[in-house]
Write a protein that holds these residues in place. Structure first.
Motif, mmCIF file in Angstrom:
data_model
loop_
_atom_site.group_PDB
_atom_site.id
_atom_site.type_symbol
_atom_site.label_atom_id
_atom_site.label_comp_id
_atom_site.label_asym_id
_atom_site.label_seq_id
_atom_site.Cartn_x
_atom_site.Cartn_y
_atom_site.Cartn_z
ATOM 1 N N ARG A 122 0.916 -1.181 0.039
ATOM 2 C CA ARG A 122 -0.031 0.064 -0.107
ATOM 3 C C ARG A 122 0.892 1.380 -0.074
ATOM 4 N NH1 ARG A 122 -0.822 0.879 6.154
ATOM 5 N NH2 ARG A 122 0.443 -0.863 6.939
ATOM 6 N N ARG A 123 0.284 2.302 -0.393
ATOM 7 C CA ARG A 123 1.000 3.554 -0.496
ATOM 8 C C ARG A 123 1.349 4.078 1.079
ATOM 9 N NH1 ARG A 123 0.227 7.101 -4.781
ATOM 10 N NH2 ARG A 123 0.120 8.866 -3.431
ATOM 11 N N SER A 124 2.419 4.480 1.339
ATOM 12 C CA SER A 124 3.051 5.213 2.439
ATOM 13 C C SER A 124 2.252 6.693 2.502
ATOM 14 C CB SER A 124 4.408 5.240 2.250
ATOM 15 O OG SER A 124 4.928 6.241 3.511
ATOM 16 N N PRO A 125 1.781 7.011 3.705
ATOM 17 C CA PRO A 125 1.402 8.438 3.909
ATOM 18 C C PRO A 125 2.315 9.458 3.333
ATOM 19 C CG PRO A 125 1.235 7.196 5.900
ATOM 20 C CD PRO A 125 1.907 6.157 5.150
ATOM 21 N N LEU A 126 3.716 8.959 3.712
ATOM 22 C CA LEU A 126 4.746 10.119 3.023
ATOM 23 C C LEU A 126 4.826 10.249 1.557
ATOM 24 C CD1 LEU A 126 7.097 11.671 4.285
ATOM 25 C CD2 LEU A 126 8.442 9.672 3.859
ATOM 26 N N THR A 127 4.232 9.462 0.881
ATOM 27 C CA THR A 127 4.003 9.494 -0.504
ATOM 28 C C THR A 127 3.481 10.840 -0.959
ATOM 29 O OG1 THR A 127 3.984 7.151 -0.840
ATOM 30 C CG2 THR A 127 3.166 8.435 -2.838
ATOM 31 N N GLU B 241 0.611 25.279 -0.396
ATOM 32 C CA GLU B 241 -0.565 25.035 0.766
ATOM 33 C C GLU B 241 -0.992 23.546 0.789
ATOM 34 O OE1 GLU B 241 -3.957 27.185 -0.500
ATOM 35 O OE2 GLU B 241 -3.095 29.013 -0.573
ATOM 36 N N LEU B 242 -0.903 22.928 -0.124
ATOM 37 C CA LEU B 242 -1.385 21.229 -0.131
ATOM 38 C C LEU B 242 0.125 20.622 0.568
ATOM 39 C CD1 LEU B 242 -2.957 20.786 -3.478
ATOM 40 C CD2 LEU B 242 -3.813 20.572 -1.269
ATOM 41 N N ARG B 243 1.192 21.121 0.233
ATOM 42 C CA ARG B 243 2.438 20.435 0.940
ATOM 43 C C ARG B 243 2.379 20.691 2.439
ATOM 44 N NH1 ARG B 243 7.146 21.147 2.663
ATOM 45 N NH2 ARG B 243 6.879 23.595 2.567
ATOM 46 N N VAL C 85 0.822 14.450 7.693
ATOM 47 C CA VAL C 85 1.532 12.976 7.811
ATOM 48 C C VAL C 85 2.743 12.980 9.042
ATOM 49 C CG1 VAL C 85 3.197 11.749 6.555
ATOM 50 C CG2 VAL C 85 0.931 12.668 5.286
ATOM 51 N N LEU C 86 3.317 14.032 9.001
ATOM 52 C CA LEU C 86 4.574 14.199 9.857
ATOM 53 C C LEU C 86 4.274 14.680 11.454
ATOM 54 C CD1 LEU C 86 7.280 15.163 7.250
ATOM 55 C CD2 LEU C 86 6.774 12.834 8.218
#
Length: 171
Positions: free
Chosen positions: A100-105, A158-160, A167-168
């Motif tokens: 599955r995708r990592s949340p960090l992706t 803004e999204l980043r 996530v972090l």
């Protein structure tokens, strides 16, 4: 000096063709990645802005192709094909998860896309500078493309920042 003509400077179309094809390769990667992101992220704070960005990035690629045609710059298909393949291979990168995708992706993808949009903005600015010497380039169109790229950069930032917090940060 009196009586001398000002030197007329012309665009180096040989170098411009390489430059524009490199930007086309980058825009191919950006369009593919932004579409992939728009399809992959369904979370409400991300889904709509990513869909909108993907549409605009695809439109910007079309604008670049139109500009290339107006300048008589041929599209180097091998560069486009190689960049499209590289974008697809980039989806297979290791992310610390097997199935599955990592949340960090999301954070990494937003940073990658932001870098691409910054490169696109600089490309538009380069063409805007050349518009002064080449009437085939529409300065107003390029001003609009620069403005849109700046807006895209703001949205991506803004999204980043939201993704970094989501996530972090714990708690």
């Amino acid at each position: 000096m009196p009586g001398t003509r000002p030197q007329i400077r012309r665009v180096r179309t040989d170098l411009l063709a390489i430059y524009l094809n490199d930007h086309l390769a980058g825009s191919t990667v950006g369009a593919g990645r932004s579409l992939f992101m728009a399809r992959s992220h369904r979370d409400p704070p991300y889904a709509q802005p990513l869909r909108h960005l993907a549409g605009e990035i695809a439109e910007d690629r079309t604008s670049l192709l139109r500009i290339m045609r107006s300048l008589g710059v041929p599209k180097r298909r091998y560069k486009v094909a190689a960049s499209a393949a590289a974008e697809r291979l980039g989806r297979l990168k290791s992310n610390g998860r097997l199935f599955r995708r990592s949340p960090l992706t999301l954070v990494i993808e937003l940073e990658f896309l932001r870098l691409g949009v910054k490169g696109k903005e600089l490309g538009w600015r380069t063409l805007r500078t050349l518009a002064e010497a080449d009437g085939r380039l529409d300065g107003q169109e390029l001003d609009g493309l620069i403005t849109r790229a700046e807006r895209q950069l703001g949205t991506l930032e803004e999204l980043r920042v939201r993704a970094v917090r989501d996530v972090l940060l714990s708690g």
